[in-house]
Design a protein around this motif. Structure first.
Motif, PDB file in Angstrom:
ATOM      1  N   VAL A  76       0.831  -1.203   0.000  1.00 14.91           N
ATOM      2  CA  VAL A  76       0.000   0.000   0.000  1.00 14.91           C
ATOM      3  C   VAL A  76       0.864   1.251   0.000  1.00 14.91           C
ATOM      4  O   VAL A  76       2.034   1.220   0.380  1.00 14.91           O
ATOM      5  N   ARG A  77       0.246   2.345  -0.434  1.00  9.05           N
ATOM      6  CA  ARG A  77       0.882   3.656  -0.396  1.00  9.05           C
ATOM      7  C   ARG A  77       0.014   4.589   0.428  1.00  9.05           C
ATOM      8  O   ARG A  77      -1.202   4.659   0.222  1.00  9.05           O
ATOM      9  N   TYR A  78       0.646   5.284   1.375  1.00  9.23           N
ATOM     10  CA  TYR A  78      -0.025   6.319   2.159  1.00  9.23           C
ATOM     11  C   TYR A  78       0.377   7.670   1.589  1.00  9.23           C
ATOM     12  O   TYR A  78       1.567   7.934   1.396  1.00  9.23           O
ATOM     13  N   SER A  79      -0.616   8.529   1.376  1.00  4.29           N
ATOM     14  CA  SER A  79      -0.352   9.852   0.827  1.00  4.29           C
ATOM     15  C   SER A  79      -1.341  10.845   1.411  1.00  4.29           C
ATOM     16  O   SER A  79      -2.511  10.515   1.586  1.00  4.29           O
ATOM     17  N   GLY A  80      -0.877  12.040   1.696  1.00  7.91           N
ATOM     18  CA  GLY A  80      -1.760  13.061   2.246  1.00  7.91           C
ATOM     19  C   GLY A  80      -2.120  12.760   3.685  1.00  7.91           C
ATOM     20  O   GLY A  80      -1.353  12.146   4.422  1.00  7.91           O
ATOM     21  N   ILE A  81      -3.312  13.179   4.088  1.00  5.98           N
ATOM     22  CA  ILE A  81      -3.827  12.911   5.434  1.00  5.98           C
ATOM     23  C   ILE A  81      -4.778  11.727   5.328  1.00  5.98           C
ATOM     24  O   ILE A  81      -5.827  11.820   4.678  1.00  5.98           O
ATOM     25  N   ILE A  82      -4.403  10.624   5.954  1.00  2.00           N
ATOM     26  CA  ILE A  82      -5.172   9.381   5.840  1.00  2.00           C
ATOM     27  C   ILE A  82      -6.525   9.547   6.517  1.00  2.00           C
ATOM     28  O   ILE A  82      -6.606   9.994   7.657  1.00  2.00           O
ATOM     29  N   ASN A  83      -7.590   9.169   5.789  1.00  2.00           N
ATOM     30  CA  ASN A  83      -8.931   9.219   6.384  1.00  2.00           C
ATOM     31  C   ASN A  83      -9.427   7.799   6.634  1.00  2.00           C
ATOM     32  O   ASN A  83      -8.923   6.826   6.071  1.00  2.00           O
ATOM     33  N   ALA A  84     -10.407   7.690   7.521  1.00  2.00           N
ATOM     34  CA  ALA A  84     -10.888   6.379   7.973  1.00  2.00           C
ATOM     35  C   ALA A  84     -11.512   5.567   6.842  1.00  2.00           C
ATOM     36  O   ALA A  84     -11.319   4.346   6.783  1.00  2.00           O
ATOM     37  N   GLN A  85     -12.240   6.202   5.947  1.00  2.00           N
ATOM     38  CA  GLN A  85     -12.894   5.452   4.868  1.00  2.00           C
ATOM     39  C   GLN A  85     -11.854   4.799   3.959  1.00  2.00           C
ATOM     40  O   GLN A  85     -11.956   3.612   3.652  1.00  2.00           O
ATOM     41  N   ASP A  86     -10.857   5.566   3.524  1.00  2.00           N
ATOM     42  CA  ASP A  86      -9.817   4.987   2.668  1.00  2.00           C
ATOM     43  C   ASP A  86      -9.067   3.878   3.390  1.00  2.00           C
ATOM     44  O   ASP A  86      -8.789   2.829   2.820  1.00  2.00           O
ATOM     45  N   TYR A  87      -8.744   4.111   4.653  1.00  2.00           N
ATOM     46  CA  TYR A  87      -8.007   3.113   5.420  1.00  2.00           C
ATOM     47  C   TYR A  87      -8.827   1.826   5.582  1.00  2.00           C
ATOM     48  O   TYR A  87      -8.311   0.727   5.394  1.00  2.00           O
ATOM     49  N   GLN A  88     -10.106   1.969   5.887  1.00  2.00           N
ATOM     50  CA  GLN A  88     -10.993   0.806   6.033  1.00  2.00           C
ATOM     51  C   GLN A  88     -11.072   0.009   4.736  1.00  2.00           C
ATOM     52  O   GLN A  88     -10.901  -1.206   4.729  1.00  2.00           O
ATOM     53  N   GLU A  89     -11.319   0.706   3.626  1.00  2.00           N
ATOM     54  CA  GLU A  89     -11.522   0.033   2.339  1.00  2.00           C
ATOM     55  C   GLU A  89     -10.275  -0.668   1.831  1.00  2.00           C
ATOM     56  O   GLU A  89     -10.371  -1.686   1.148  1.00  2.00           O
ATOM     57  N   VAL A  90      -9.116  -0.127   2.141  1.00  2.00           N
ATOM     58  CA  VAL A  90      -7.884  -0.725   1.633  1.00  2.00           C
ATOM     59  C   VAL A  90      -7.200  -1.565   2.710  1.00  2.00           C
ATOM     60  O   VAL A  90      -7.122  -2.787   2.597  1.00  2.00           O
ATOM     61  N   CYS A  91      -6.730  -0.949   3.758  1.00  2.00           N
ATOM     62  CA  CYS A  91      -5.902  -1.670   4.736  1.00  2.00           C
ATOM     63  C   CYS A  91      -6.676  -2.695   5.552  1.00  2.00           C
ATOM     64  O   CYS A  91      -6.199  -3.804   5.762  1.00  2.00           O
ATOM     65  N   VAL A  92      -7.859  -2.341   6.011  1.00  2.00           N
ATOM     66  CA  VAL A  92      -8.623  -3.272   6.837  1.00  2.00           C
ATOM     67  C   VAL A  92      -9.245  -4.357   5.969  1.00  2.00           C
ATOM     68  O   VAL A  92      -9.005  -5.552   6.181  1.00  2.00           O
ATOM     69  N   HIS A 100      -4.995 -16.647   3.293  1.00  2.00           N
ATOM     70  CA  HIS A 100      -3.646 -17.219   3.320  1.00  2.00           C
ATOM     71  C   HIS A 100      -3.111 -17.512   4.721  1.00  2.00           C
ATOM     72  O   HIS A 100      -2.075 -18.162   4.846  1.00  2.00           O
ATOM     73  N   GLY A 101      -3.777 -16.987   5.745  1.00  2.00           N
ATOM     74  CA  GLY A 101      -3.335 -17.239   7.113  1.00  2.00           C
ATOM     75  C   GLY A 101      -2.105 -16.470   7.540  1.00  2.00           C
ATOM     76  O   GLY A 101      -1.589 -16.672   8.636  1.00  2.00           O
ATOM     77  N   GLN A 102      -1.622 -15.592   6.683  1.00  2.00           N
ATOM     78  CA  GLN A 102      -0.461 -14.765   6.986  1.00  2.00           C
ATOM     79  C   GLN A 102      -0.482 -13.535   6.095  1.00  2.00           C
ATOM     80  O   GLN A 102      -1.273 -13.448   5.157  1.00  2.00           O
ATOM     81  N   LEU A 103       0.438 -12.606   6.391  1.00  2.00           N
ATOM     82  CA  LEU A 103       0.454 -11.334   5.675  1.00  2.00           C
ATOM     83  C   LEU A 103       1.880 -10.823   5.605  1.00  2.00           C
ATOM     84  O   LEU A 103       2.575 -10.755   6.619  1.00  2.00           O
ATOM     85  N   ARG A 104       2.308 -10.491   4.396  1.00  2.00           N
ATOM     86  CA  ARG A 104       3.565  -9.775   4.175  1.00  2.00           C
ATOM     87  C   ARG A 104       3.136  -8.352   3.820  1.00  2.00           C
ATOM     88  O   ARG A 104       2.389  -8.169   2.864  1.00  2.00           O
ATOM     89  N   MET A 105       3.604  -7.374   4.565  1.00  3.72           N
ATOM     90  CA  MET A 105       3.089  -6.003   4.436  1.00  3.72           C
ATOM     91  C   MET A 105       4.182  -5.037   4.012  1.00  3.72           C
ATOM     92  O   MET A 105       5.255  -5.003   4.629  1.00  3.72           O
ATOM     93  N   LEU A 106       3.905  -4.267   2.967  1.00  3.63           N
ATOM     94  CA  LEU A 106       4.792  -3.209   2.517  1.00  3.63           C
ATOM     95  C   LEU A 106       4.003  -1.906   2.524  1.00  3.63           C
ATOM     96  O   LEU A 106       2.902  -1.847   1.972  1.00  3.63           O
ATOM     97  N   ILE A 107       4.563  -0.861   3.155  1.00  3.04           N
ATOM     98  CA  ILE A 107       3.906   0.444   3.209  1.00  3.04           C
ATOM     99  C   ILE A 107       4.875   1.485   2.673  1.00  3.04           C
ATOM    100  O   ILE A 107       5.983   1.649   3.198  1.00  3.04           O
ATOM    101  N   GLU A 108       4.445   2.174   1.618  1.00  3.71           N
ATOM    102  CA  GLU A 108       5.234   3.256   1.035  1.00  3.71           C
ATOM    103  C   GLU A 108       4.598   4.590   1.428  1.00  3.71           C
ATOM    104  O   GLU A 108       3.402   4.783   1.251  1.00  3.71           O
ATOM    105  N   TYR A 109       5.401   5.494   1.929  1.00  2.00           N
ATOM    106  CA  TYR A 109       4.943   6.826   2.316  1.00  2.00           C
ATOM    107  C   TYR A 109       5.350   7.813   1.223  1.00  2.00           C
ATOM    108  O   TYR A 109       6.538   7.992   0.963  1.00  2.00           O
ATOM    109  N   VAL A 110       4.360   8.439   0.578  1.00  2.00           N
ATOM    110  CA  VAL A 110       4.615   9.425  -0.467  1.00  2.00           C
ATOM    111  C   VAL A 110       3.797  10.668  -0.140  1.00  2.00           C
ATOM    112  O   VAL A 110       2.562  10.607  -0.117  1.00  2.00           O
TER     113      VAL A 110
END
Length: 136
Positions: free
Chosen positions: A27-43, A53-63
């Motif tokens: 995922v990429r985080y940009s600007g001021i993160i709002n709850a709706q975007d975070y829910q729809e993507v990250c959650v 898959h029972g597991q998660l490999r997580m990459l977060i890019e800050y732009v």
């Protein structure tokens, strides 16, 4: 819910990158993160990957990241506590100092031991590592 070749889903502040596939969530985080975007993507997508898959490999890019709305920050903490036990690898690209401090304070040592931090512009290298089985 993602499939094994999830296409990019763009929100205003959180973007599911096209590198997301199988147990790897990018995922990429940009600007001021709002709850709706975070829910729809990250959650929603992160939890679906864990369910499948029972597991998660997580990459977060800050732009051009500017921070969190209050509701999004609270949701982020709840999500970290739910998803962290399933995380097998974590990569940050260009994280803020505050994001790194928060990670060190709340993530389990197991996750901190399989974490890498990359400078801005290193997306392809970070994706290569997150999908590999190389040691942290």
């Amino acid at each position: 819910m993602p499939n094994d070749s999830t296409r990019a889903v763009t929100g205003k502040t959180v973007i599911n990158l096209p590198h997301t596939e199988m147990d790897t969530f990018c995922v990429r985080y940009s600007g001021i993160i709002n709850a709706q975007d975070y829910q729809e993507v990250c959650v929603d997508i992160g939890n679906a990957i864990i369910e499948k898959h029972g597991q998660l490999r997580m990459l977060i890019e800050y732009v051009d990241f500017l921070g969190w709305e209050d509701d999004a920050a609270e949701l982020n903490l709840k999500t970290i506590f739910y998803q962290a036990p399933f995380a097998t690898r974590l990569a940050y690209i260009n994280p803020t100092e505050r994001a790194m401090m928060k990670s060190r304070l709340i993530l389990p040592p197991k996750i901190l031991g399989v974490m890498r931090v990359y400078p801005a512009g290193e997306l392809e290298e970070a994706v290569r590592w997150i999908k590999s089985n190389e040691p942290a």
